[in-house]
Design an enzyme around this catalytic site. Structure first.
Site, PDB file in Angstrom:
ATOM      1  N   GLY A   7      -4.342  56.408  22.962  1.00 57.07           N
ATOM      2  CA  GLY A   7      -5.650  55.931  23.424  1.00 57.07           C
ATOM      3  C   GLY A   7      -6.346  56.923  24.342  1.00 57.07           C
ATOM      4  N   GLY A   8      -6.055  58.203  24.142  1.00 59.12           N
ATOM      5  CA  GLY A   8      -6.583  59.242  25.036  1.00 59.12           C
ATOM      6  C   GLY A   8      -8.049  59.574  24.819  1.00 59.12           C
ATOM      7  N   GLY A  13      -7.995  56.686  29.343  1.00 53.26           N
ATOM      8  CA  GLY A  13      -7.111  57.686  28.738  1.00 53.26           C
ATOM      9  C   GLY A  13      -7.731  59.072  28.752  1.00 53.26           C
ATOM     10  CB  THR A  45     -11.451  51.355  17.859  1.00 55.16           C
ATOM     11  OG1 THR A  45     -11.569  51.537  19.274  1.00 55.16           O
ATOM     12  CG2 THR A  45      -9.976  51.251  17.466  1.00 55.16           C
ATOM     13  CG  ASP A  66      -3.291  51.779  13.802  1.00 53.89           C
ATOM     14  OD1 ASP A  66      -2.758  51.403  14.869  1.00 53.89           O
ATOM     15  OD2 ASP A  66      -3.887  51.004  13.037  1.00 53.89           O
ATOM     16  CB  THR A 130      -4.842  44.658  32.746  1.00 56.51           C
ATOM     17  OG1 THR A 130      -5.828  43.880  33.432  1.00 56.51           O
ATOM     18  CG2 THR A 130      -4.259  43.771  31.652  1.00 56.51           C
ATOM     19  CG  ASP A 131      -6.361  42.894  37.639  1.00 50.54           C
ATOM     20  OD1 ASP A 131      -6.782  42.939  36.477  1.00 50.54           O
ATOM     21  OD2 ASP A 131      -7.122  42.945  38.633  1.00 50.54           O
ATOM     22  CD  GLU A 132      -8.870  41.072  32.624  1.00 52.13           C
ATOM     23  OE1 GLU A 132      -8.990  40.134  31.823  1.00 52.13           O
ATOM     24  OE2 GLU A 132      -9.684  42.001  32.709  1.00 52.13           O
ATOM     25  CE1 TYR A 154      -7.031  44.047  27.447  1.00 54.11           C
ATOM     26  CE2 TYR A 154      -7.728  42.836  29.409  1.00 54.11           C
ATOM     27  CZ  TYR A 154      -7.236  43.990  28.822  1.00 54.11           C
ATOM     28  OH  TYR A 154      -6.940  45.084  29.595  1.00 54.11           O
ATOM     29  CE  LYS A 158      -2.812  46.042  28.434  1.00 57.23           C
ATOM     30  NZ  LYS A 158      -2.708  47.422  27.862  1.00 57.23           N
ATOM     31  NE  ARG A 277     -15.560  37.145  29.795  1.00 56.29           N
ATOM     32  CZ  ARG A 277     -15.135  38.229  30.453  1.00 56.29           C
ATOM     33  NH1 ARG A 277     -14.329  38.113  31.482  1.00 56.29           N
ATOM     34  NH2 ARG A 277     -15.521  39.424  30.083  1.00 56.29           N
TER      35      ARG A 277
END
Ligand code: NAD
Length: 339
Positions: A7-8, A13, A45, A66, A130-132, A154, A158, A277
């Site tokens: 994902g750079g 990234g 993407t 991929d 992620t913190d999510e 999402y 993760k 949302r």
């Protein structure tokens, strides 16, 4: 040394890769990864952009591919000293419309990355999370021991990838650490995300949609600080450990909107409230004392300066985001986005 970055070509990234190529990070023990050869694998993407990286560089190899392609990942992982895994579907709003790509890339793809790293005997892996994954917290802040309670598809994808990654440490002895960072901002962020959406719309005199009453609160960290944290975890972090990367700058979305109105010199009426949302997390807040105490990391970019510089970057680099913003507007009919 050799390093594979998944994902750079995305927002964070690509900052990390440019940091490696420019030897921008503080010197690691033994000079690890100074002058490293960097291989980037990215599917390109809608969120990936080859132009985020140097067109050519003697230490950069770019492979369009991929992470769900096991054979490719095994081939690319052979001979690597480390893998830093950024590749993901990353936009919460898109996961509310369809979670297919999120489960595929974030869960199945991460599994492929881990399998390939194992089979190729890669020495060190950092999984960027992620913190999510912790959910939403009304007051106080999350430590790394907090139970995972993700709300969006999402965040759930993760969280699943974090658990698989930790299982590979315990089961197979993979030398892997996880970072869980708060909201990032900075140049090269896709204009579907909150700050660049607002900046690109307000700079061009168009309305910017704010979810609900704007009371949702997030911590914000400049992308360059996040990348320094990842490098610290890569070079000094302990296997099987999770490191929260907090920003220390908590703001409501309404406060961010007001700051952006000021920085863009836009009329207040341009901020348009839209329906909230689904299952919108109220607040994220990280306790990041572990990474500060253990790895000597601390954020360096003051939020006010970082935000002003970011708006200036979007002002000066319309050629980078104009086509992306047009595609965004065509795709997201209600135009709402949030952090
Ligand atoms: P991004 O959407 O800007 O970039 C993701 C990159 O992954 C893109 O270049 C995309 O082309 C690539 N990609 C997607 N699916 C792929 C696949 N199947 N194979 C190969 N490449 C693929 O995301 P970002 O904001 O740079 O986030 C990077 C990582 O950091 C993600 O794992 C995300 O969960 C995490 N993170 C992001 C934030 C944030 O505020 N942006 C905060 C904390 C953690």
């Amino acid at each position: 040394m050799d390093i594979l970055v998944t994902g750079g070509a995305g927002f964070i990234g690509s900052h990390f890769v440019r940091g490696l190529l420019n030897n921008e990070f503080p010197l690691a023990p033994g000079g690890a990864f100074t002058d490293a050869a960097v291989t980037v694998v990215d599917k390109l993407t809608y969120a990936g952009n080859r132009a985020n990286l140097p067109e050519s560089h003697p230490r950069l190899r770019f492979v369009r591919g991929d992470i769900c392609d096991r054979e490719l990942m095994l081939e690319l992982s052979r001979g690597q000293d480390a893998v830093v895994h950024f590749a993901a579907e990353s936009h919460v709003d898109r996961s509310l419309v369809s979670a297919d790509d999120f489960v595929q890339t974030n869960v199945v793809g991460t599994h492929c990355v881990l399998e390939a790293a194992m089979a190729a005997r890669v020495g060190r892996v950092v999984h960027v999370s992620t913190d999510e994954v912790y959910g939403s917290i009304a007051e106080g802040s999350w430590t790394e021991e907090w139970p995972l309670s993700p709300n969006s598809p999402y965040a759930a994808s993760k969280a699943a990838s974090d658990l698989i990654a930790l299982a590979y440490v315990r089961t197979h002895g993979l030398d892997l650490s996880i970072t869980r960072c708060t909201n990032n901002y900075g140049p090269y962020q896709h204009p579907e995300k909150f700050i660049p959406l607002f900046a690109t719309n307000l700079l061009t005199g168009r309305p910017a949609p704010l979810y609900g009453d704007g009371s949702n609160r997030r911590e914000w960290l400049h992308v360059s600080d996040h990348c320094r944290a990842i490098f610290a975890v890569l070079t000094k972090g302990r296997a099987g450990h999770v490191y929260n990367v907090g920003g220390g700058t908590e703001r409501s979305n309404r406060q961010i909107a007001d700051e952006l109105l000021r920085l863009c010199g836009a009329r207040p009426e341009l901020v348009a409230r839209v329906a909230d949302r689904k299952a919108h997390d109220l607040r994220y807040a990280l306790d990041d004392s572990k990474i500060r105490a253990e790895l000597g990391y601390q954020p360096l970019v003051p939020f006010e300066q970082g935000l002003a510089d970011t708006v200036a970057w979007y002002r000066e680099n319309a050629a980078w985001w104009r086509a992306l913003a047009a595609a965004r507007d065509a795709q997201i009919s209600d135009g709402a986005a949030a952090a």
